[in-house]
Design a protein around this motif. Structure first.
Motif, PDB file in Angstrom:
ATOM      1  N   SER A  64       5.802  -2.407  -6.087  1.00 34.64           N
ATOM      2  CA  SER A  64       4.731  -2.920  -7.225  1.00 34.64           C
ATOM      3  C   SER A  64       5.316  -2.627  -8.483  1.00 34.64           C
ATOM      4  CB  SER A  64       3.446  -2.418  -7.050  1.00 34.64           C
ATOM      5  OG  SER A  64       3.427  -1.108  -7.516  1.00 34.64           O
ATOM      6  N   LYS A  65       5.844  -1.299  -8.800  1.00 36.97           N
ATOM      7  CA  LYS A  65       6.590  -1.053  -9.999  1.00 36.97           C
ATOM      8  C   LYS A  65       7.685  -2.095 -10.283  1.00 36.97           C
ATOM      9  CE  LYS A  65       5.028   3.703 -10.472  1.00 36.97           C
ATOM     10  NZ  LYS A  65       4.145   3.968  -9.545  1.00 36.97           N
ATOM     11  N   VAL A 123       7.925  -5.227  -9.246  1.00 39.92           N
ATOM     12  CA  VAL A 123       7.418  -6.452  -9.701  1.00 39.92           C
ATOM     13  C   VAL A 123       7.017  -6.582 -10.900  1.00 39.92           C
ATOM     14  CG1 VAL A 123       5.578  -7.932  -9.119  1.00 39.92           C
ATOM     15  CG2 VAL A 123       6.947  -7.166  -7.014  1.00 39.92           C
ATOM     16  N   GLN A 124       6.373  -5.428 -11.383  1.00 42.89           N
ATOM     17  CA  GLN A 124       5.680  -5.581 -12.711  1.00 42.89           C
ATOM     18  C   GLN A 124       6.687  -5.291 -13.675  1.00 42.89           C
ATOM     19  OE1 GLN A 124       1.986  -5.172 -13.368  1.00 42.89           O
ATOM     20  NE2 GLN A 124       3.104  -6.002 -15.239  1.00 42.89           N
ATOM     21  N   TRP A 134      -4.019  -3.890  -6.397  1.00 39.27           N
ATOM     22  CA  TRP A 134      -3.568  -2.761  -5.344  1.00 39.27           C
ATOM     23  C   TRP A 134      -4.837  -2.043  -5.043  1.00 39.27           C
ATOM     24  CZ3 TRP A 134       1.110  -3.751  -3.492  1.00 39.27           C
ATOM     25  CH2 TRP A 134       2.197  -4.275  -4.049  1.00 39.27           C
ATOM     26  N   THR A 166      -0.981  -5.595 -10.900  1.00 37.14           N
ATOM     27  CA  THR A 166       0.072  -6.492 -11.347  1.00 37.14           C
ATOM     28  C   THR A 166      -0.343  -7.400 -12.349  1.00 37.14           C
ATOM     29  OG1 THR A 166       1.073  -6.033  -9.103  1.00 37.14           O
ATOM     30  CG2 THR A 166       1.934  -7.807 -10.502  1.00 37.14           C
TER      31      THR A 166
END
Length: 191
Positions: free
Chosen positions: A18-19, A21-22, A50, A64
């Protein structure tokens, strides 16, 4: 033990993904320095939320996000926009999906979870911008005499008490309003 380890590793992997992608999204869609320092609200579409885990509070990192535009501060006056969380530098608001009643305590026992689950757009704004806007509108003149705050420790029956008070239909009950808890944490750290 193996199942527990698998759950922990899975959570860590999702957190890393997730980090990453962000970061990629932020490189493509990001507000300019002028937009960040302006008097508007930086608005983001929520591409993915999430799911909240146990003992997690409200946080921008649970979404996100894709920056879309800067909106006028009056955006916070919409009925479907509410304060989500507070940091030492900014207020974070969320716009709820149409038709969701996040304040229905019978349907949503915890306000911060209802806000998270119903959020479709997120707005970030500097605290001084909100303060100046509320002063200009005269909204900081209220004395708060009709507000009661009950604070307690966890696992003490507070959800039962919240439901009982809510059943009277004489009060609006906000169970676990994350933004209020955030403000209290900020004040406590300053002392």
């Amino acid at each position: 033990m193996t199942a527990f380890l698998f759950v922990v590793l899975k959570a860590m992997l999702f957190d890393i993904i997730s980090k990453v992608v962000q970061v990629v999204i932020n490189l493509i869609y990001h507000p300019s320095k002028a937009e960040k320092n302006g008097n508007g609200i930086l608005c983001y579409d929520i591409l993915y939320d999430w799911k909240l885990g146990p003992f997690q509070g409200a946080s921008c990192s649970l979404f996100t996000l894709k920056f879309t535009q800067v909106r006028n501060i009056t955006w916070i006056d919409q009925d479907d926009v509410s304060l989500y969380t507070v940091t030492k530098d900014e207020y974070v608001f969320v716009k709820s999906k149409e038709g969701s009643d996040i304040y229905n305590a019978e349907e949503h026992p915890f306000l911060y979870v209802a806000k998270h689950d119903a959020a479709v757009e997120l707005g970030r704004v500097r605290r001084d911008v909100v303060r100046d806007y509320l002063r200009t509108c005269g909204r900081l003149d209220r004395d708060g005499s009709n507000i009661s705050i009950l604070h307690n420790i966890g696992r003490c029956g507070s959800t039962l008490m919240t439901n009982m008070i809510n059943k009277t239909k004489q009060c609006r009950v906000l169970s676990e309003p994350q933004a209020l808890l955030d403000v209290m944490n900020i004040i406590t750290r300053m002392e």
